[in-house]
Structures are given as structure tokens and as C-alpha cells.
Design a protein around this motif. Structure first.
Motif, PDB file in Angstrom:
ATOM      1  N   ALA A   3       1.046  -1.307   0.128  1.00 48.30           N
ATOM      2  CA  ALA A   3       0.316  -0.110  -0.075  1.00 48.30           C
ATOM      3  C   ALA A   3       0.945   1.129   0.035  1.00 48.30           C
ATOM      4  N   PRO A   4       0.531   2.204  -0.658  1.00 48.25           N
ATOM      5  CA  PRO A   4       1.342   3.536  -0.836  1.00 48.25           C
ATOM      6  C   PRO A   4       1.218   4.205   0.593  1.00 48.25           C
ATOM      7  N   PHE A   5       2.586   4.862   0.897  1.00 47.90           N
ATOM      8  CA  PHE A   5       2.651   5.353   2.075  1.00 47.90           C
ATOM      9  C   PHE A   5       2.848   6.873   1.998  1.00 47.90           C
ATOM     10  N   ILE A   6       1.727   7.513   2.826  1.00 51.08           N
ATOM     11  CA  ILE A   6       1.454   8.961   2.957  1.00 51.08           C
ATOM     12  C   ILE A   6       2.152   9.207   4.445  1.00 51.08           C
ATOM     13  N   ALA A  32      -6.802   5.831   6.855  1.00 55.53           N
ATOM     14  CA  ALA A  32      -6.057   4.648   6.752  1.00 55.53           C
ATOM     15  C   ALA A  32      -6.852   3.379   6.950  1.00 55.53           C
ATOM     16  N   HIS A  33      -7.641   3.350   7.865  1.00 57.71           N
ATOM     17  CA  HIS A  33      -8.502   2.173   8.383  1.00 57.71           C
ATOM     18  C   HIS A  33      -9.416   1.760   7.237  1.00 57.71           C
ATOM     19  N   GLU A  34      -9.927   2.827   6.603  1.00 57.12           N
ATOM     20  CA  GLU A  34     -10.982   2.809   5.601  1.00 57.12           C
ATOM     21  C   GLU A  34     -10.637   2.496   4.162  1.00 57.12           C
ATOM     22  N   ASN A  35      -9.181   2.756   4.055  1.00 60.86           N
ATOM     23  CA  ASN A  35      -8.600   2.660   2.570  1.00 60.86           C
ATOM     24  C   ASN A  35      -7.459   1.714   2.708  1.00 60.86           C
ATOM     25  N   ASP A  36      -6.997   1.180   1.290  1.00 66.32           N
ATOM     26  CA  ASP A  36      -5.645   0.454   1.211  1.00 66.32           C
ATOM     27  C   ASP A  36      -4.649   1.559   1.111  1.00 66.32           C
ATOM     28  N   VAL A  37      -4.360   2.202   2.262  1.00 66.84           N
ATOM     29  CA  VAL A  37      -3.165   3.339   2.186  1.00 66.84           C
ATOM     30  C   VAL A  37      -2.560   3.228   3.527  1.00 66.84           C
ATOM     31  N   VAL A 188      -0.043  12.973  -5.875  1.00 67.30           N
ATOM     32  CA  VAL A 188       0.232  11.425  -5.356  1.00 67.30           C
ATOM     33  C   VAL A 188       0.134  10.547  -6.372  1.00 67.30           C
ATOM     34  N   ARG A 189      -0.478  10.671  -7.470  1.00 68.81           N
ATOM     35  CA  ARG A 189      -0.809   9.886  -8.490  1.00 68.81           C
ATOM     36  C   ARG A 189       0.452  10.129  -9.446  1.00 68.81           C
ATOM     37  N   THR A 190       1.004  11.275  -9.576  1.00 70.52           N
ATOM     38  CA  THR A 190       2.082  11.313 -10.498  1.00 70.52           C
ATOM     39  C   THR A 190       3.225  10.725  -9.844  1.00 70.52           C
ATOM     40  N   ALA A 191       3.440  11.025  -8.558  1.00 72.35           N
ATOM     41  CA  ALA A 191       4.611  10.440  -7.790  1.00 72.35           C
ATOM     42  C   ALA A 191       4.480   8.874  -7.968  1.00 72.35           C
ATOM     43  N   LEU A 192       3.482   8.405  -7.778  1.00 76.32           N
ATOM     44  CA  LEU A 192       3.307   6.848  -7.875  1.00 76.32           C
ATOM     45  C   LEU A 192       3.597   6.525  -9.178  1.00 76.32           C
ATOM     46  N   ASP A 193       3.055   6.877 -10.215  1.00 75.59           N
ATOM     47  CA  ASP A 193       3.234   6.701 -11.725  1.00 75.59           C
ATOM     48  C   ASP A 193       4.879   6.735 -11.933  1.00 75.59           C
ATOM     49  N   LEU A 194       5.492   7.605 -11.364  1.00 74.37           N
ATOM     50  CA  LEU A 194       7.084   7.868 -11.622  1.00 74.37           C
ATOM     51  C   LEU A 194       7.876   6.821 -10.754  1.00 74.37           C
ATOM     52  N   GLY A 195       7.161   5.930 -10.200  1.00 77.73           N
ATOM     53  CA  GLY A 195       7.938   4.795  -9.570  1.00 77.73           C
ATOM     54  C   GLY A 195       8.139   4.753  -8.211  1.00 77.73           C
ATOM     55  N   THR A 196       7.615   5.981  -7.290  1.00 78.64           N
ATOM     56  CA  THR A 196       7.843   6.225  -5.773  1.00 78.64           C
ATOM     57  C   THR A 196       6.604   5.075  -5.091  1.00 78.64           C
ATOM     58  N   ASP A 197       6.867   4.906  -3.975  1.00 73.77           N
ATOM     59  CA  ASP A 197       6.162   4.201  -2.920  1.00 73.77           C
ATOM     60  C   ASP A 197       4.963   5.157  -2.315  1.00 73.77           C
ATOM     61  N   GLY A 198       5.245   6.384  -2.325  1.00 72.82           N
ATOM     62  CA  GLY A 198       4.573   7.173  -1.620  1.00 72.82           C
ATOM     63  C   GLY A 198       4.946   8.645  -1.473  1.00 72.82           C
ATOM     64  N   VAL A 199       4.396   9.373  -0.604  1.00 73.77           N
ATOM     65  CA  VAL A 199       4.694  10.857  -0.424  1.00 73.77           C
ATOM     66  C   VAL A 199       5.143  11.218   0.846  1.00 73.77           C
ATOM     67  N   LEU A 200       6.046  12.322   1.184  1.00 74.13           N
ATOM     68  CA  LEU A 200       6.050  12.729   2.440  1.00 74.13           C
ATOM     69  C   LEU A 200       5.768  14.135   2.348  1.00 74.13           C
ATOM     70  N   LEU A 201       4.912  14.726   3.174  1.00 73.22           N
ATOM     71  CA  LEU A 201       4.339  16.156   3.026  1.00 73.22           C
ATOM     72  C   LEU A 201       3.910  16.595   4.355  1.00 73.22           C
ATOM     73  N   ALA A 202       3.792  17.990   4.136  1.00 76.95           N
ATOM     74  CA  ALA A 202       3.725  18.628   5.587  1.00 76.95           C
ATOM     75  C   ALA A 202       2.490  19.766   5.170  1.00 76.95           C
ATOM     76  N   SER A 203       2.899  20.885   4.739  1.00 74.46           N
ATOM     77  CA  SER A 203       2.079  22.174   4.919  1.00 74.46           C
ATOM     78  C   SER A 203       0.637  21.999   4.150  1.00 74.46           C
TER      79      SER A 203
END
Ligand SMILES: O=C(CO)COP(=O)(O)O
Length: 222
Positions: A3-6, A32-37, A188-203
Motif C-alpha cells: 500500500a502506498p505510504f503517505i 487509513a483504516h477505511e482505505n488501502d493506504v 500523489v498519482r504522478t509520484a506513484l506513476d513515476l515509480g515511488t512508493d508514496g509521499v512525504l508532505l507537511a504544509s
């Protein structure tokens, strides 16, 4: 694929303290509980233990020092993070940069304490180099885009693609996150399409008027 990691870094934003931080953790846990993430949270040190007690989310420290328990004062010790309930730690965030030797020591102490590790990097070369330490994740974040509201996914997809290549050419088992200006499901979709496993974000989440709406949008295209 797992599952992708946010991973949400609350940084030292006033909106990321106390009650607000708890509200973000609560909605993150629900989503997170309701979705495959997989959704993790990196609060200030003081919130690590309460978050561990009240939520089932992965809880990350924002930094760890490369020291073992002993006569050190004012340090963030990996074993103490683990005892407080942290499950992982960021290392070398752009706002808490370390030397290469410090990254290695911090990573080793985190590993020895059984913490999951995310080494943050600022470009393709450091992404490749940091992979030699065998972290769980490399998180590539171009510093100039951090907090800018301009998404790395749109502004610099090349750095994501090349970082994934650099990391996997060293060790295909190391996962990659990307971050800086991420705030929508499309980023997030673009990040996954480019081969990553998720995103790190803040603001995008922490400073949002409605963090739940942002989080729901973030996972909407996974
Ligand atoms: O530094 C970051 C996450 O650790 C990215 O910050 P922003 O999501 O605010 O750009």
C-alpha cells in the motif's frame, strides 16, 4: 506492490501542536483504516508518546542523533524514541541537515533500536549515496520546493524519476518517497506513476483549513 505510504510531517508548525495535531492524527487513522493506504505521522517529540498511546498509526520522529544511551545531554536517542512508542524516524530532513557521517551514525542507531528509517535527500546524487546505508525509504525533497505550494510532481518530475533510478540501481529493495509542495491526489498519482512508493508532505495537510478533506483528496487517485 505494498500500500502506498503517505507520511505527514507536522514539522514545528503551530497548527501541528496539541489539539490540532490530534485532529490530524484522528482523521489520518480513520482514512487509513477505511482505505488501502498506509498513513504515518511525524509529530513533534512531545507528541510521540501520546500519539503512540491513542492512535494505531506509524509514528515517526523528525530527527534522531547518532548516539547510544549514555552521558549525552539534549540529544534525541533512538532507544528513547522507541521506548516512547515511535515506530520510525526521519533522518537528514532538509530543515535538519546532517553530515554524511552523522547520517550513517543516526541511521545505525535507529536500526539498532528497531526503528523504520526514512533518509531525506535533496537531489539525485544524495539519493543514490544514502541508499548505501540501506534505509527503508529514501525521501527525495527538492529544498526549493519545500513549503512552496508548488508540487515536485509537476515542477520537477525528472528528479523523482532519476532518484528512483539512482536508488534502485544501488538497492532495488529500498523504497522511495517524494515530497515538497504535495497537496492533491493528482500529485500523489504522478509520484506513484513515476515509480515511488508514496509521499512525504507537511504544509498541504498541516496548514489546511480542513485537513480531512485534503487527506481524502490525497488518496483519491491511488
Ligand atoms: O518538507 C516536507 C515534508 O517533510 C515537505 O513540506 P511541504 O509539504 O510543506 O512542501
Amino acid at each position: 506492490m505494498a500500500a502506498p505510504f503517505i507520511l505527514i510531517n507536522l514539522k514545528s508548525y503551530a497548527e501541528g501542536f496539541g489539539y490540532n495535531a490530534q485532529k490530524i492524527a484522528q482523521v489520518a487513522e480513520k482514512i487509513a483504516h477505511e482505505n488501502d493506504v498506509r498513513i504515518g505521522i511525524a509529530p513533534g517529540y512531545m507528541d510521540i508518546h501520546p500519539f503512540h498511546v491513542h492512535y494505531s498509526l506509524p509514528v515517526f520522529a523528525q530527527h534522531v542523533d547518532g548516539v547510544t544511551p549514555g552521558a549525552h545531554t539534549g540529544h534525541i536517542v533512538a532507544d528513547a524514541l522507541k521506548a516512547a512508542g515511535a515506530t520510525g524516524t526521519l533522518i537528514n530532513h532538509s530543515e535538519r541537515r546532517l553530515t554524511l557521517a552523522d547520517i550513517e551514525a543516526a541511521h545505525r542507531s535507529a536500526r539498532n533500536a528497531g526503528l523504520e528509517t526514512v533518509i531525506c535527500t535533496n537531489n539525485v546524487a544524495t539519493s543514490g549515496a544514502a541508499t548505501f546505508f540501506e534505509p527503508d525509504y529514501i525521501a527525495i525533497e527538492p529544498p526549493e520546493l519545500i513549503g512552496s505550494g508548488i508540487s515536485v510532481s509537476k515542477a520537477d518530475p525528472g528528479i523523482i524519476e532519476k532518484s528512483v533510478e539512482a536508488v534502485h540501481s544501488v538497492n532495488a529493495g529500498v523504497k522511495v518517497l517524494t515530497g515538497a509542495g504535495i497537496s492533491t491526489g493528482e500529485c500523489v498519482r504522478t509520484a506513484l506513476d513515476l515509480g515511488t512508493d508514496g509521499v512525504l508532505l507537511a504544509s498541504g495537510v498541516v496548514k489546511a483549513a480542513d485537513p480531512e478533506a485534503v487527506l481524502r483528496d490525497l488518496i483519491s487517485k491511488i
